[in-house]
Design an enzyme around this catalytic site. Structure first.
Site, short mmCIF file in Angstrom:
data_model
loop_
_atom_site.label_atom_id
_atom_site.label_comp_id
_atom_site.label_asym_id
_atom_site.label_seq_id
_atom_site.Cartn_x
_atom_site.Cartn_y
_atom_site.Cartn_z
N HIS A 18 -23.92 43.14 24.27
CA HIS A 18 -24.39 42.99 22.89
C HIS A 18 -25.20 44.23 22.56
O HIS A 18 -25.91 44.75 23.43
CB HIS A 18 -25.24 41.72 22.75
CG HIS A 18 -25.69 41.47 21.34
ND1 HIS A 18 -24.79 41.27 20.31
CD2 HIS A 18 -26.92 41.38 20.80
CE1 HIS A 18 -25.47 41.07 19.19
NE2 HIS A 18 -26.77 41.13 19.46
N CYS B 91 -20.91 44.17 16.80
CA CYS B 91 -22.33 44.54 16.87
C CYS B 91 -22.53 46.01 17.22
O CYS B 91 -23.44 46.66 16.72
CB CYS B 91 -23.07 43.64 17.87
SG CYS B 91 -22.38 43.64 19.53
#
Length: 158
Positions: free
Chosen positions: A23, A111
């Protein structure tokens, strides 16, 4: 800026090591990051058949909350091939996105794309590109499984 540091500075890319995927967030300063999450978005994923497309919400949250128990590091790896925007411009642009809903697609609007767009003016994601560019059947099957797992994990985690 050096890759792999743990002392983030405003504008740095933060890589958070999740069990199945990484992430990405952007360090804003004072312990906060900005990142995309499905929390609070009006629509999450259309379906896994549509390659995990939908909406995501941009959040400003404490790095410790976003990382949880996962390891993280500063990773400005694209500085080798791209010129970062000035820090004040990165932060100004990032602040304009807080609490806004954005399109999300695990292949080209994830992301990592979001934070690299803020830092460099161009959205890039080696994580997806590496999986897609390797032409072996096993890797392609793995890439599809990774994309599905990333979407499912995002739904459960956020």
């Amino acid at each position: 800026m050096a890759e792999g540091r743990r002392d983030p500075q405003p504008g740095d890319l933060i890589e958070i090591f999740r069990p199945i995927y990484d992430h990405w967030a952007l360090y804003m300063g004072y312990g906060y990051v900005i990142h995309v999450t499905d929390e609070g978005s009006s629509s999450v994923l259309a379906s896994s058949a549509s390659v995990c497309t939908g909406k995501a919400k941009v959040k400003k949250e404490p790095l410790e909350k976003v990382a949880g128990n996962d390891q993280w590091r500063v990773n400005n790896k694209y500085d080798r091939s791209r010129t970062p925007r000035p820090v004040n411009e990165i932060i100004r642009r990032a602040e304009q996105w807080i609490d806004r809903e954005v399109p999300y697609n695990v292949l080209n609007r994830n992301c990592e794309h979001f934070v690299t767009e803020l830092r460099y003016g161009e959205g890039v994601s080696d994580q997806v590109q590496d999986a897609v560019n390797d032409g072996t059947r096993a890797t392609l099957i793995g890439a599809v499984a990774l994309l599905a797992a990333m979407a499912a994990r995002a739904l459960l985690r956020m």
